[in-house]
Design a protein around this motif. Structure first.
Motif, PDB file in Angstrom:
ATOM      1  N   ARG A  99       0.940  -1.101   0.054  1.00 21.64           N
ATOM      2  CA  ARG A  99       0.087  -0.400   0.210  1.00 21.64           C
ATOM      3  C   ARG A  99       0.752   1.355  -0.445  1.00 21.64           C
ATOM      4  O   ARG A  99       1.657   1.523   0.966  1.00 21.64           O
ATOM      5  N   ALA A 104      -0.107   4.184   1.401  1.00 19.54           N
ATOM      6  CA  ALA A 104      -0.383   4.868   2.044  1.00 19.54           C
ATOM      7  C   ALA A 104       0.703   4.630   2.682  1.00 19.54           C
ATOM      8  O   ALA A 104       1.335   5.468   3.780  1.00 19.54           O
ATOM      9  N   PHE A 137      -3.371   8.935   0.217  1.00 20.42           N
ATOM     10  CA  PHE A 137      -4.286   8.376   0.802  1.00 20.42           C
ATOM     11  C   PHE A 137      -5.068   7.914   2.351  1.00 20.42           C
ATOM     12  O   PHE A 137      -5.219   7.129   2.772  1.00 20.42           O
ATOM     13  N   ASN A 151      -9.183   4.994  -0.710  1.00 19.60           N
ATOM     14  CA  ASN A 151      -7.503   5.497  -1.175  1.00 19.60           C
ATOM     15  C   ASN A 151      -6.438   4.039  -0.402  1.00 19.60           C
ATOM     16  O   ASN A 151      -5.691   4.513  -1.398  1.00 19.60           O
ATOM     17  N   SER A 192      -5.899   2.531 -10.383  1.00 16.21           N
ATOM     18  CA  SER A 192      -6.136   3.160  -8.725  1.00 16.21           C
ATOM     19  C   SER A 192      -7.423   3.502  -8.185  1.00 16.21           C
ATOM     20  O   SER A 192      -8.374   3.211  -7.225  1.00 16.21           O
ATOM     21  N   TRP A 197      -7.940   5.748  -7.703  1.00 16.75           N
ATOM     22  CA  TRP A 197      -8.146   7.160  -6.817  1.00 16.75           C
ATOM     23  C   TRP A 197      -9.056   8.442  -6.883  1.00 16.75           C
ATOM     24  O   TRP A 197      -9.464   8.592  -7.886  1.00 16.75           O
TER      25      TRP A 197
END
Length: 404
Positions: free
Chosen positions: A154, A156, A166, A171, A184, A186
C-alpha cells in the motif's frame, strides 16, 4: 541402454535454453550489435542496404509518415485547448509550460545503428504521455534500490503524516501496482484538478457522480492519478525526480543536457526544508517531458538492450518483465506507459512482443526485440497511420532476406 528414467527433465530444458541464449548472443556479437552503444553526442549510422533494408521501400515508408502528420495545431497550447479545453470545466486551465512543436520527424535504428532520419529530430518538443514511461522508470529504480519493498505494498505506508493522498477510506488500499497500471480509481483533487476532470466528456464514470471501483479492479487512463504517483514517488526519493532520472539513467546513456521535465506552477512542495517541484506525468495541462528525438531514441534503446548500457545494468530485467506484463483488467497495457501489442490488436503489422511508449500528438517510441528495431516517430496522425508506417518499415526489411 539404461532404463533409468530422467529425473531432471527441467535441467535438460534449462540447458537447452542457455545454449540458445548463448547462440543468440554470439550471433549478435559477431555483427557488433550486442556491444554497440552510441557515445554521447554521436550515433553510428549505416546505409539501409547494409542493414538488410531495401532503400527505396524504406524511403516510401518515410514518405508515408511525412504525408500523415497530425493535423492539430503545432502550437501545443492551442492543440491542448482544442483537444480538451472545450470539453472540460475550467479548473485553472493550463498550469504547466507548453511549446510550439516541430513537424513530423523520426529515427529508425536497426541492430544499433541509425539507418534513417527524417524531419527536425533535434527539436525539443513536449513528449506528453511518453513522460509516464520516464515516471514508471524512476519508480522502478526506487524498487530496485529497496526504497519500495514490493509493488503490491500500500502506498499509504510510504507517506509521511502531512501527506494525506491516501487517507480517505476509498484510497487507503491503493498499491504501487494499482497506480502503475492505472487501476487505482484514486479519488480526490491534486494541483487544483479533480480526478474526474480528466476528459469528463468521455465515459460517464469520469464524471463526479460515477460509480466507484475497488482499487486494482478497473483500468482508467487518468493524468490526475498519474500525478498522484509522481508526488508519491517524490516522497519516497526525497529529491526531485528529474535529478534522479538524470543521475541514474540519462547521463549514463549519454543523453544530452537539453531535456527538461516540468511540473506545474502550483505543484511545489517543501520537503526536508527545501522547495521541490512535483513533476507531471504528461502534458494534459502543460508540463511533462520536453525532449528531442535523439534522447528519446537513447531511452528506447536502453530497453531494447534489456536495461543494459555497455557493462552497466541500469534498469533491472525483472522490472522490465513486470512492466511488460499485462494487467488483469487490460491485457494490452503494462506499467505506465508501456503499451503492449497483445494479440497484435494495437499494431497488427508488428510482432506481438513489441511495445510502444505513447504520448499525445502522437509521440511514439516503438521497441521491437524480434527485429532488433527501434523507431521514434513524433507528430504522426492518429488512426492506423502508425501501424501502416511500421508495417512499411518492416516490409522494407523483408524485401531483402538475403542481406546480413
Amino acid at each position: 541402454m539404461s532404463n533409468t528414467p530422467n529425473r531432471f527433465p527441467y535441467l535438460r530444458q534449462r540447458a537447452l535454453g542457455l545454449v540458445l541464449l548463448l547462440a543468440t548472443f554470439v550471433a549478435a556479437a559477431a555483427d557488433g550489435t550486442a556491444n554497440y552503444f552510441p557515445p554521447r553526442g554521436d550515433w553510428e549510422r549505416m546505409a539501409p542496404a547494409q542493414s538488410g533494408f531495401d532503400p527505396g521501400r524504406l524511403q516510401q515508408a518515410i514518405a508515408f509518415a511525412q504525408a500523415h502528420e497530425a493535423p492539430e495545431p503545432r502550437d501545443q497550447a492551442q492543440s491542448l485547448a482544442q483537444s480538451f479545453g472545450s470539453k472540460e470545466p475550467d479548473f485553472g486551465g493550463q498550469i504547466g509550460p507548453t511549446a510550439v512543436r516541430a513537424g513530423i520527424n523520426g529515427l529508425i535504428v536497426h541492430r544499433g545503428r541509425v539507418i534513417a532520419e527524417f524531419g527536425d529530430t533535434h527539436s525539443i518538443d513536449m513528449g506528453h504521455s511518453v513522460t509516464k514511461t520516464f515516471l514508471s522508470t524512476v519508480v522502478g529504480l526506487a524498487w530496485q534500490d529497496g526504497r519500495i519493498g514490493d509493488t503490491s505494498d500500500r502506498v499509504a505506508g510510504y507517506m509521511p503524516r502531512d501527506v494525506d493522498l491516501f487517507a480517505a477510506e476509498h484510497n487507503a488500499p491503493i498499491t504501487w501496482e494499482h497506480l502503475l497500471r492505472q487501476t487505482s480509481d484514486w479519488q480526490g483533487t491534486l494541483w487544483g484538478k479533480p480526478d474526474w476532470a480528466d476528459r469528463p466528456s468521455g465515459p460517464k464514470e469520469q464524471w463526479p457522480q460515477r460509480a466507484r471501483h475497488t482499487p486494482g479492479s478497473h483500468y482508467m487512463y487518468n493524468d490526475v492519478r498519474v500525478n498522484v504517483l509522481a508526488l508519491a514517488a517524490l516522497q519516497v526519493w526525497r529529491q526531485p525526480l528529474p535529478q534522479v532520472l538524470r543521475e541514474r539513467v540519462m547521463d549514463p546513456i549519454g543523453a544530452s543536457s537539453r531535456w527538461r521535465w516540468h511540473g506545474y506552477r502550483n505543484s511545489w512542495i517543501e520537503l526536508d526544508g527545501e522547495k521541490m517541484q512535483s513533476v507531471s506525468g504528461g502534458g494534459h495541462w502543460g508540463g511533462g517531458m520536453f525532449i528531442d528525438s535523439w534522447d528519446l531514441a537513447r531511452f528506447g534503446y536502453l530497453f531494447l538492450r534489456d536495461g543494459r548500457w555497455q557493462d552497466r545494468q541500469i534498469i533491472s530485467p525483472e522490472w522490465i518483465a513486470k512492466a511488460r506484463t499485462p494487467g488483469t483488467d487490460k491485457d494490452d497495457y503494462g506499467y505506465c506507459n508501456w503499451f503492449l501489442n497483445t494479440g497484435r490488436k494495437a499494431l497488427p503489422s508488428a510482432p506481438a512482443s513489441s511495445v510502444t511508449f505513447r504520448g499525445n500528438g502522437q509521440n511514439i517510441v516503438y521497441i521491437d526485440w524480434d527485429n532488433d528495431l527501434l523507431i521514434v516517430v513524433r507528430w504522426i496522425d492518429r488512426g492506423d497511420a502508425l501501424d501502416q508506417f511500421i508495417g512499411k518499415v518492416l516490409a522494407a526489411r523483408r524485401a531483402t532476406p538475403q542481406a546480413p
